[in-house]
Design an enzyme around this catalytic site. Structure first.
Site, short mmCIF file in Angstrom:
data_model
loop_
_atom_site.label_atom_id
_atom_site.label_comp_id
_atom_site.label_asym_id
_atom_site.label_seq_id
_atom_site.Cartn_x
_atom_site.Cartn_y
_atom_site.Cartn_z
N ASP A 52 64.02 -18.06 -7.04
CA ASP A 52 64.55 -19.38 -6.64
C ASP A 52 63.45 -20.28 -6.10
O ASP A 52 63.35 -21.44 -6.49
CB ASP A 52 65.75 -19.25 -5.69
CG ASP A 52 65.50 -18.51 -4.39
OD1 ASP A 52 64.40 -17.94 -4.20
OD2 ASP A 52 66.42 -18.51 -3.53
N GLY A 139 70.79 -8.07 3.45
CA GLY A 139 70.50 -8.69 2.16
C GLY A 139 71.70 -9.35 1.52
O GLY A 139 71.66 -9.69 0.34
N SER A 141 72.96 -12.11 2.86
CA SER A 141 72.80 -13.49 3.29
C SER A 141 73.83 -13.97 4.30
O SER A 141 74.49 -15.00 4.10
CB SER A 141 72.76 -14.41 2.07
OG SER A 141 72.03 -15.53 2.44
N SER A 142 73.91 -13.23 5.38
CA SER A 142 74.74 -13.72 6.48
C SER A 142 74.15 -15.01 7.05
O SER A 142 74.87 -15.86 7.57
CB SER A 142 74.85 -12.65 7.58
OG SER A 142 73.58 -12.23 8.00
N SER A 143 72.83 -15.19 6.92
CA SER A 143 72.21 -16.40 7.47
C SER A 143 72.69 -17.64 6.71
O SER A 143 73.07 -18.65 7.32
CB SER A 143 70.69 -16.29 7.44
OG SER A 143 70.26 -15.90 6.16
N ASP A 187 70.79 -18.75 -1.95
CA ASP A 187 71.83 -18.24 -1.05
C ASP A 187 72.85 -19.31 -0.65
O ASP A 187 74.05 -19.09 -0.79
CB ASP A 187 71.19 -17.60 0.19
CG ASP A 187 70.32 -16.41 -0.18
OD1 ASP A 187 70.34 -16.00 -1.35
OD2 ASP A 187 69.62 -15.89 0.70
C1 GLA Z 1 66.45 -14.23 0.18
C2 GLA Z 1 66.21 -15.73 0.17
C3 GLA Z 1 66.54 -16.33 -1.19
C4 GLA Z 1 65.83 -15.56 -2.30
C5 GLA Z 1 66.02 -14.06 -2.14
C6 GLA Z 1 65.20 -13.28 -3.12
O1 GLA Z 1 67.80 -13.94 0.02
O2 GLA Z 1 67.01 -16.37 1.14
O3 GLA Z 1 66.19 -17.69 -1.20
O4 GLA Z 1 64.47 -15.91 -2.38
O5 GLA Z 1 65.69 -13.62 -0.85
O6 GLA Z 1 65.63 -13.53 -4.40
#
Ligand code: GLA
Length: 404
Positions: A52, A139, A141-143, A187
């Protein structure tokens, strides 16, 4: 720092309780009746990792794990935030915004800071309670779910008139500039634009996207949580981003049309290999991974269209090898989990997911092989990692929405 206890086989339908009710109830206890309740999901990414921020392609989707927010507007420029799961709270004066020692707060404050930086500096404060069932630092993506939930709520409460793509950009910039992680847009895009039973084929340069149906009842997405918790802010994530940028400068000298690794082909990377090696011997491998991964995403999208999930799985396995060997963002626990999963009959593909250095593997598993998968992986967790198994079956769900 888990948000809630997980059973070894943590199917969402078994997840405890009424999450929005719990968050609404906490709001009532602290502040009265909320004006709005928002659900903001975590995400999976089938393929397209670390592409990304290199302006390439990814194939994420929102999932049936989320953070819920109960929110009411205030008339002044103060915010009262309360994390129900962490039993922690914070009062902030928006006119004196600075980075907080309270880590979770920075994802929320970053949204206000970024709105102000983009000219929306009179957005009033809110009272807000939040909590949910996305495991932290795993991993999923809670953020981004935190950022997107607040951004969505402010957009709704104060009529900011930002569409979901604009909100995703805002959340990314908040994380880049306030939290200090050089992440890409995947994310927040997945969290805000997710659609039930669809993945998102996302072009991270143009932000063009397409919802790709993902509805095979005989195939499940299962995450195995390594329980190695590493957040992006304290990992080598930003280092990888910087390495890619150096790679681009080398490629651009020979090929002026290359503005990002998205524009490079495998042949170009081979052609400048010596030059890359002279700068740093890691750069060639970093570039090779990203350029290869962009191709794999496009191939996976074509395979999905043909309903050829076997090919998708094989591409996922290749992605894991690239992340492990070339991009070097895996860790021994993730390698053990992915490699063991690949050997289970009925597993189509397995790889580490997300930023890496810990977190989950994502596995495509035939429904009929679920029991065998669970048993085999539970033994791997216990015997090879010395850990209790933590696995989640995920369904692809809608993006950030108002709860009615
Ligand atoms: C994290 C980052 C994303 C992406 C992934 C790896 O989730 O927040 O932007 O770069 O790692 O694909």
């Amino acid at each position: 720092m888990e948000l809630q206890a997980h059973s070894p086989w943590n199917h969402p339908s078994m997840a405890a309780g009424d999450q929005p009710g719990r968050i609404r109830e906490a709001f009532r206890r602290h502040f009265g009746e909320p004006s709005l309740v928002v659900r903001s999901p975590g995400r999976v990414n089938l393929i397209g990792e670390h592409t990304d921020y290199n302006l390439g392609f990814a194939l994420p989707g929102a999932v049936d794990r989320a953070i819920w927010f109960a929110v009411s507007p205030r008339r002044d420029r103060f915010c009262r935030f309360c994390s129900v799961d962490l039993n922690d709270s914070l009062i902030v004066n928006l006119d004196k915004l600075s980075r907080s020692e309270t880590r979770w707060a920075n994802y929320l404050l970053g949204i206000y800071a970024q709105l102000a930086a983009e000219g929306k500096n009179a957005v009033p404060g809110v009272d807000c309670t939040f909590g949910g069932d996305i495991p932290i630092a795993s991993g999923m993506s809670s953020s981004a779910a935190l950022e997107c939930g607040l951004a969505f709520a402010l957009n709704t409460l104060f009529g900011l008139r930002m569409d979901p793509v604009a909100l995703a950009g805002l959340c990314q910039r908040a994380e880049n500039r306030f939290v200090g992680v050089d992440c890409g847009i995947m994310d927040p895009f997945a969290a805000l634009l997710g659609r039930k039973d669809h993945l998102i084929r996302l072009d991270c340069r143009t932000h063009d996207f397409e919802h790709v149906p993902f509805t095979r009842p005989d195939i499940r997405i299962v995450l195995c949580d390594s329980q190695v918790q590493r957040s992006l802010w304290n990992s080598e994530y930003n280092v990888r981003h910087a390495e890619c940028e150096v790679g681009v400068t080398v490629l651009a000298e020979a090929y002026p049309e290359v503005w990002s690794l998205r524009d490079a082909t495998p042949d170009m990377v081979e052609a400048v290999r010596d030059h890359l090696d002279r700068m740093d011997h890691l750069l060639y491998r970093r570039c090779r991974y990203v350029v290869g991964e962009n191709r794999r995403v496009l191939e996976a999208c074509e395979a999905l269209q043909r309903d050829d999930l076997k090919t998708v799985g094989a591409l996922m396995n290749a992605t894991h090898a690239g992340l492990r060997d070339d991009y070097e963002v895996s860790c021994p626990e993730l390698d053990i989990l992915a490699e063991a999963a690949m050997d289970v009959p009925g597993v189509l593909g397995s790889r580490m997911m997300g930023g890496g250095f810990g977190g989950c593997t994502i596995n495509l598993v035939e429904e009929t092989a679920l029991d065998r998968f669970r048993e085999t992986m539970a033994a791997v967790f216990r015997d090879r990692l010395g850990k209790s198994p933590v696995m989640h079956i995920c369904c692809i769900d809608d993006g950030t929405t108002e709860e009615t």
